[in-house]
Each structure stands twice: as structure tokens, then as C-alpha cells.
Write an enzyme that holds these catalytic residues in place. Sequence first.
Site, short mmCIF file in Angstrom:
data_model
loop_
_atom_site.label_atom_id
_atom_site.label_comp_id
_atom_site.label_asym_id
_atom_site.label_seq_id
_atom_site.Cartn_x
_atom_site.Cartn_y
_atom_site.Cartn_z
N LYS A 15 0.85 -1.21 0.00
CA LYS A 15 0.00 0.00 0.00
C LYS A 15 0.88 1.26 0.00
CE LYS A 15 -2.07 -1.21 3.89
NZ LYS A 15 -1.35 -2.47 4.22
N ARG A 90 -10.21 0.09 8.20
CA ARG A 90 -9.66 -1.21 8.54
C ARG A 90 -10.66 -2.09 9.29
NH1 ARG A 90 -3.85 -0.11 8.72
NH2 ARG A 90 -2.73 -1.92 9.44
N ARG A 129 11.75 -5.21 5.35
CA ARG A 129 11.44 -3.81 5.03
C ARG A 129 12.35 -2.86 5.81
NH1 ARG A 129 5.52 -1.50 5.68
NH2 ARG A 129 5.71 -2.45 7.75
N ARG A 162 10.91 -0.82 11.31
CA ARG A 162 9.78 -0.48 12.18
C ARG A 162 9.71 -1.44 13.38
NH1 ARG A 162 4.52 0.51 8.46
NH2 ARG A 162 3.60 -0.88 10.01
N ARG A 173 -0.37 -9.25 13.37
CA ARG A 173 -1.01 -8.25 12.50
C ARG A 173 -1.77 -8.93 11.37
NH1 ARG A 173 4.16 -5.18 10.91
NH2 ARG A 173 2.83 -4.05 9.46
P1 AP5 Z 1 4.79 -1.59 1.99
O1 AP5 Z 1 4.42 -0.83 0.78
O2 AP5 Z 1 5.54 -0.89 3.07
O3 AP5 Z 1 3.52 -2.37 2.56
P2 AP5 Z 1 2.20 -1.82 3.28
O4 AP5 Z 1 1.04 -2.46 2.61
O5 AP5 Z 1 2.23 -0.32 3.35
O6 AP5 Z 1 2.37 -2.50 4.69
P3 AP5 Z 1 2.29 -1.92 6.18
O7 AP5 Z 1 3.05 -2.83 7.08
O8 AP5 Z 1 2.66 -0.46 6.22
O9 AP5 Z 1 0.78 -2.06 6.45
P4 AP5 Z 1 0.08 -2.08 7.79
O10 AP5 Z 1 -1.30 -1.97 7.29
O11 AP5 Z 1 0.33 -3.19 8.71
O12 AP5 Z 1 0.75 -0.87 8.60
P5 AP5 Z 1 0.23 0.59 8.96
O13 AP5 Z 1 1.38 1.47 9.03
O14 AP5 Z 1 -0.93 0.94 8.12
O15 AP5 Z 1 5.67 -2.85 1.50
C1 AP5 Z 1 6.23 -3.74 2.44
C2 AP5 Z 1 7.62 -4.19 1.96
O16 AP5 Z 1 7.48 -4.97 0.78
C3 AP5 Z 1 8.56 -3.04 1.59
O17 AP5 Z 1 9.85 -3.37 2.02
C4 AP5 Z 1 8.49 -2.95 0.05
O18 AP5 Z 1 9.71 -2.51 -0.51
C5 AP5 Z 1 8.19 -4.39 -0.32
N1 AP5 Z 1 7.31 -4.51 -1.50
C6 AP5 Z 1 6.23 -3.75 -1.79
N2 AP5 Z 1 5.63 -4.17 -2.93
C7 AP5 Z 1 6.36 -5.25 -3.36
C8 AP5 Z 1 6.25 -6.12 -4.48
N3 AP5 Z 1 5.28 -5.97 -5.41
N4 AP5 Z 1 7.16 -7.12 -4.60
C9 AP5 Z 1 8.16 -7.27 -3.68
N5 AP5 Z 1 8.32 -6.46 -2.60
C10 AP5 Z 1 7.42 -5.47 -2.44
O19 AP5 Z 1 -0.36 0.35 10.42
C11 AP5 Z 1 0.49 0.07 11.54
C12 AP5 Z 1 -0.34 -0.06 12.80
O20 AP5 Z 1 -1.04 1.16 13.07
C13 AP5 Z 1 -1.45 -1.12 12.77
O21 AP5 Z 1 -0.97 -2.41 13.09
C14 AP5 Z 1 -2.43 -0.58 13.82
O22 AP5 Z 1 -1.97 -0.84 15.12
C15 AP5 Z 1 -2.35 0.92 13.58
N6 AP5 Z 1 -3.34 1.38 12.58
C16 AP5 Z 1 -3.07 1.91 11.36
N7 AP5 Z 1 -4.20 2.21 10.72
C17 AP5 Z 1 -5.22 1.86 11.54
C18 AP5 Z 1 -6.63 1.90 11.43
N8 AP5 Z 1 -7.23 2.35 10.33
N9 AP5 Z 1 -7.35 1.42 12.47
C19 AP5 Z 1 -6.78 0.97 13.59
N10 AP5 Z 1 -5.45 0.89 13.77
C20 AP5 Z 1 -4.67 1.33 12.74
MG MG Z 2 2.36 1.08 4.92
#
Ligand code: AP5
Ligand code: MG
Length: 217
Positions: A15, A90, A129, A162, A173
Site C-alpha cells: 500500500k 480497517r 522492510r 519499524r 497483525r
Molecule cells: P509496503 O508498501 O511498506 O507495505 P504496506 O502495505 O504499506 O504494509 P504496512 O506494514 O505499512 O501495512 P500495515 O497496514 O500493517 O501498517 P500501517 O502502518 O498501516 O511494502 C512492504 C515491503 O514490501 C517493503 O519493504 C516494500 O519494498 C516491499 N514490496 C512492496 N511491494 C512489493 C512487491 N510488489 N514485490 C516485492 N516487494 C514489495 O499500520 C500500523 C499499525 O497502526 C497497525 O498495526 C495498527 O496498530 C495501527 N493502525 C493503522 N491504521 C489503523 C486503522 N485504520 N485502524 C486501527 N489501527 C490502525
Molecule cells: Mg504502509
Amino acid sequence: MSLNLILLGPPGAGKGTQAQFLIEKFGIPQVSTGDMLRAAVAAGTEMGLKAKACMDAGDLVPDAVVVGIVKDRLQEADCAKGYILDGFPRTVAQADALASALAEGGQKIDAVVAFEVDKEALVSRLTGRRACTGCSAGYHVDYDPPKVDGVCDKCGAKLFQRDDDQEETIRKRLEVYDNQTAPLVGYYEKAGQLKRVDGMLPIDQVKQTVLDLLPGV
Ligand code: AP5
Ligand code: MG
């Protein structure tokens, strides 16, 4: 033209990576609840301290907190021509709250892009990552490495891992995603807004697939 997008998918689905391309292409901001919560943690606000406990455990932060942050953010001037929601909604409650807020303002979501990626690939993406301490650019030690180990190509600052990218937390997660977020795939499919993308493809191919399916592009 305005473009309101949701990027939906499990942790590690890409994402954040794809949001960077969309920001450049459309000139609209990424609204990442994860990034906003991490900023609150870094600033040491009361909300940040409470959120940190949930995030470190791999759990979701309460709906009311996240919905409040997003509603405020979408009122800001740079969102007037559209935005890329990353990591929100989410839960079904968050999706309902978003729908009501948008309806009040006469707005709607134009597309929900859902990334589909195998579980073990997600684990290896997240354990490898890295992100920049300076400009937040994202990398992967194997799939998208920086030119110099541990150093950002774009700004030269150090890369970091992270806190929630440890394998045990990652698996928690992913379980939380399956239980609380995956139902949104059906939710948006029913609404006729869902666009599925094979997120297993290499980064550039995912980028092209996403651009090809967006409305009016
Ligand atoms: P990346 O693009 O970083 O993946 P992502 O989908 O952004 O994954 P996240 O871990 O950021 O998602 P998340 O939803 O758990 O975390 P968030 O910060 O939202 O890619 C990942 C890796 O893969 C990178 O190294 C990249 O280079 C590689 N990659 C990408 N595409 C690729 C491909 N096609 N092929 C190969 N490699 C690839 O949330 C964190 C925390 O915040 C949650 O756990 C929760 O506690 C809280 N939170 C956030 N939003 C909410 C909400 N709406 N409600 C409640 N709690 C929330
Ligand atoms: Mg992300």
C-alpha cells in the site's frame, strides 16, 4: 477532477509503496493512518502513547481515535482534489463512518484497490522492510534495496526497521487483518467499488496494473 482512493490490503501488501507512485502521478496526498499514528507516537502526545501500546502488540487502535484523525485530515486544503487512503478503513465500523462523513460532504470514494498477496510473501516483505529516518522512503533488503546498505538513495539519511516488523508481531497483525479487515473486501465488492490487483507481481508491474484500472486515467 478529483480522485478519492482507498488502498486496501494486508500488512506488507504494498500500500505504502504504491501510494508513493500515485502521489507523483495525480498530485494528491497519501493519508496513511499508520504514518499519522507513528507521528503521534514520536511526538509523545497522550493519544500517541495509547496508540503505541496497540501498535506494538499488533492490534488495531480503537475506531473512534482513527476515525477522528482521518475526518480532521480530510478537511485540510490539500485533500480538496482527492486523496489516497492507505490503511484506512480497517474495520466495517470505520468504513461506515467514512461513508457517512463523505455523504455529508457530497463526496464519494472513486475506487478501492485491493492488493492480494500470499501470507508467506507478506512475512518476508515485512521482515526485510526498511524505511528512511529522513524522508520516509521505503526499501526492502532483497526486493528493493538501496544502492548503499542502510543508507537512503534519495536523501542520504540512515534507514531503520519499524518496531512492529518483528516476525511474532507481523503474524499477529496478519491474524488481525484476517479477522477485522478482510471483511471489507466483500463490503466494497458489494458496493461495486472493488478493484482487485495481483500484488505478487514485481513493484513496477503492480504500479502499471493499478494505473490501468483507475477511473478516468
Ligand atoms: P509496503 O508498501 O511498506 O507495505 P504496506 O502495505 O504499506 O504494509 P504496512 O506494514 O505499512 O501495512 P500495515 O497496514 O500493517 O501498517 P500501517 O502502518 O498501516 O511494502 C512492504 C515491503 O514490501 C517493503 O519493504 C516494500 O519494498 C516491499 N514490496 C512492496 N511491494 C512489493 C512487491 N510488489 N514485490 C516485492 N516487494 C514489495 O499500520 C500500523 C499499525 O497502526 C497497525 O498495526 C495498527 O496498530 C495501527 N493502525 C493503522 N491504521 C489503523 C486503522 N485504520 N485502524 C486501527 N489501527 C490502525
Ligand atoms: Mg504502509
